[in-house]
Write an enzyme that holds these catalytic residues in place. Structure first.
Site, PDB file in Angstrom:
ATOM      1  N   GLY A  60      -3.226  -3.209   8.165  1.00 14.85           N
ATOM      2  CA  GLY A  60      -2.598  -2.863   6.461  1.00 14.85           C
ATOM      3  C   GLY A  60      -2.277  -4.532   5.809  1.00 14.85           C
ATOM      4  O   GLY A  60      -2.455  -4.448   4.644  1.00 14.85           O
ATOM      5  N   GLU A 114       3.961  -7.918   6.593  1.00 16.59           N
ATOM      6  CA  GLU A 114       3.732  -6.614   6.349  1.00 16.59           C
ATOM      7  C   GLU A 114       3.228  -6.014   4.990  1.00 16.59           C
ATOM      8  O   GLU A 114       3.463  -6.749   4.224  1.00 16.59           O
ATOM      9  CB  GLU A 114       5.020  -5.709   6.661  1.00 16.59           C
ATOM     10  CG  GLU A 114       5.017  -5.273   8.150  1.00 16.59           C
ATOM     11  CD  GLU A 114       3.916  -4.071   8.544  1.00 16.59           C
ATOM     12  OE1 GLU A 114       2.959  -3.806   7.840  1.00 16.59           O
ATOM     13  OE2 GLU A 114       4.310  -3.396   9.460  1.00 16.59           O
ATOM     14  N   ASP A 115       2.572  -4.957   5.129  1.00 12.92           N
ATOM     15  CA  ASP A 115       1.871  -4.444   3.909  1.00 12.92           C
ATOM     16  C   ASP A 115       3.111  -3.523   3.170  1.00 12.92           C
ATOM     17  O   ASP A 115       3.296  -3.920   2.198  1.00 12.92           O
ATOM     18  CB  ASP A 115       0.886  -3.565   4.144  1.00 12.92           C
ATOM     19  CG  ASP A 115       0.705  -2.579   5.339  1.00 12.92           C
ATOM     20  OD1 ASP A 115       2.024  -2.536   5.947  1.00 12.92           O
ATOM     21  OD2 ASP A 115      -0.014  -1.893   5.634  1.00 12.92           O
ATOM     22  N   ASP A 118       8.101   1.315   5.677  1.00 13.70           N
ATOM     23  CA  ASP A 118       8.473   2.550   5.258  1.00 13.70           C
ATOM     24  C   ASP A 118       9.735   3.026   6.096  1.00 13.70           C
ATOM     25  O   ASP A 118      10.875   3.012   5.638  1.00 13.70           O
ATOM     26  CB  ASP A 118       7.128   3.434   5.759  1.00 13.70           C
ATOM     27  CG  ASP A 118       7.304   4.812   5.340  1.00 13.70           C
ATOM     28  OD1 ASP A 118       7.573   5.265   4.127  1.00 13.70           O
ATOM     29  OD2 ASP A 118       6.879   5.775   6.307  1.00 13.70           O
ATOM     30  N   LYS A 146       9.861   0.965   1.027  1.00 14.01           N
ATOM     31  CA  LYS A 146      10.528   2.538   0.491  1.00 14.01           C
ATOM     32  C   LYS A 146      11.639   2.302   1.147  1.00 14.01           C
ATOM     33  O   LYS A 146      11.998   2.931   2.282  1.00 14.01           O
ATOM     34  CB  LYS A 146       9.735   3.291   1.015  1.00 14.01           C
ATOM     35  CG  LYS A 146       8.146   3.455   0.512  1.00 14.01           C
ATOM     36  CD  LYS A 146       7.351   4.584   1.149  1.00 14.01           C
ATOM     37  CE  LYS A 146       6.010   4.403   1.083  1.00 14.01           C
ATOM     38  NZ  LYS A 146       5.288   5.505   1.998  1.00 14.01           N
ATOM     39  N   PHE A 167       3.479   8.232  -1.089  1.00 13.65           N
ATOM     40  CA  PHE A 167       2.156   7.939  -0.093  1.00 13.65           C
ATOM     41  C   PHE A 167       1.103   7.126  -1.069  1.00 13.65           C
ATOM     42  O   PHE A 167       0.788   7.539  -2.314  1.00 13.65           O
ATOM     43  CB  PHE A 167       1.239   8.944   0.487  1.00 13.65           C
ATOM     44  CG  PHE A 167       0.468   8.284   1.468  1.00 13.65           C
ATOM     45  CD1 PHE A 167       0.848   7.623   2.552  1.00 13.65           C
ATOM     46  CD2 PHE A 167      -1.123   8.398   1.194  1.00 13.65           C
ATOM     47  CE1 PHE A 167      -0.256   7.265   3.602  1.00 13.65           C
ATOM     48  CE2 PHE A 167      -1.741   7.609   1.946  1.00 13.65           C
ATOM     49  CZ  PHE A 167      -1.467   7.022   3.189  1.00 13.65           C
ATOM     50  N   ASP A 174      -4.167   2.038   3.771  1.00 16.96           N
ATOM     51  CA  ASP A 174      -5.203   3.100   3.969  1.00 16.96           C
ATOM     52  C   ASP A 174      -4.821   4.491   4.108  1.00 16.96           C
ATOM     53  O   ASP A 174      -3.445   4.706   4.279  1.00 16.96           O
ATOM     54  CB  ASP A 174      -5.994   2.526   5.503  1.00 16.96           C
ATOM     55  CG  ASP A 174      -5.147   3.041   6.595  1.00 16.96           C
ATOM     56  OD1 ASP A 174      -3.980   2.545   6.556  1.00 16.96           O
ATOM     57  OD2 ASP A 174      -5.354   3.635   7.476  1.00 16.96           O
ATOM     58  N   ARG A 180      -8.734   0.486   2.026  1.00 25.86           N
ATOM     59  CA  ARG A 180      -8.200  -0.627   2.203  1.00 25.86           C
ATOM     60  C   ARG A 180      -8.659  -1.705   1.407  1.00 25.86           C
ATOM     61  O   ARG A 180      -8.177  -2.609   0.826  1.00 25.86           O
ATOM     62  CB  ARG A 180      -8.424  -1.073   3.533  1.00 25.86           C
ATOM     63  CG  ARG A 180      -7.717  -0.439   4.819  1.00 25.86           C
ATOM     64  CD  ARG A 180      -7.637  -1.254   5.964  1.00 25.86           C
ATOM     65  NE  ARG A 180      -7.385  -0.278   7.114  1.00 25.86           N
ATOM     66  CZ  ARG A 180      -5.771   0.045   7.525  1.00 25.86           C
ATOM     67  NH1 ARG A 180      -5.127  -0.590   6.952  1.00 25.86           N
ATOM     68  NH2 ARG A 180      -5.839   0.640   8.586  1.00 25.86           N
TER      69      ARG A 180
END
Ligand code: IMP
Ligand code: MG
Length: 193
Positions: A60, A114-115, A118, A146, A167, A174, A180
């Site tokens: 990601g 990191e992307d 969560d 988040k 989401f 993705d 992506r």
């Protein structure tokens, strides 16, 4: 010689359909790039003369790490590892290591890229693993965060955007491998309000 510029990228779309679901624009490429530039300039100031090792968490984070790394204006190195914890639109609860880290990080200043953070499981496990290899320091840079979804003891040091528990896809993120390559970030239409 050809360079990537925004004219080469597909235009933003009103609606994108992936896996039978509708997604609508959420964060545009201009906002992403402006924020990436700010984070890179902060990192440049804080890591001058330390030659940090930027560690991109595949898959990601490839887009964010690539833009962030190229905007850092001091000596730095990049390396990659691959973890997997998501299937469909939800976390599986386990973090699988698909491609391990090959570098020796002893005594290095590491910035994990990191992307999205969560639940925090992925980054928490990774940081604990990295700390056993005696780096000088480990910090976390994430494009998206988040906080409402967080269940682990994690506090990202560089955050692009704090977002609610929705989401999203695009710019590296993705849905089961797809989306992506979208240059902008989109949110699941049913989660817009
Ligand atoms: P965590 O371990 O729950 O923090 O999840 C981290 C990983 O789950 C991220 O690196 C992403 O690959 C994936 N992920 C979490 N939220 C989303 C999302 O909204 N869209 C796409 N992937 C996500
Ligand atoms: Mg990821």
């Amino acid at each position: 010689m050809h360079f990537m510029n925004s004219d080469m990228l597909p235009a933003i779309k009103d609606v994108v359909k992936v896996g039978g679901m509708d997604f609508v624009p959420y964060i545009r490429r201009e906002q992403i790039m402006a924020r990436v530039k700010e984070l890179a300039s902060q990192i440049t100031d804080e890591y001058r003369d330390r030659c940090p090792l930027v560690l991109c968490v595949l898959n990601g984070a490839f887009a964010f790490a690539s833009d962030l790394f190229r905007a850092i204006d001091t000596d730095a190195e990049i390396s990659f590892l691959r973890l997997k914890s998501y299937e469909g639109t939800g976390s599986t609860g386990t973090v699988k290591q698909m491609l391990p880290l090959s570098e020796n990080i002893e005594g290095r200043d590491v910035i994990v890229v990191e992307d999205i953070v969560d639940t925090g499981r992925t980054i928490h496990k990774l940081v604990e693993d990295l700390k056993t290899k005696n780096p000088s320091s480990v910090r976390i840079a994430t494009l998206l965060y988040k906080p409402e979804a967080l269940i682990c003891d994690v506090c990202p040091d560089y955050v692009g955007f704090e977002i609610p528990k929705k989401f999203i896809i695009g710019y590296g993120l993705d849905l089961d491998g797809l989306a992506r390559n979208l240059p902008d970030i989109y949110v699941l239409a049913s989660e817009t309000c």
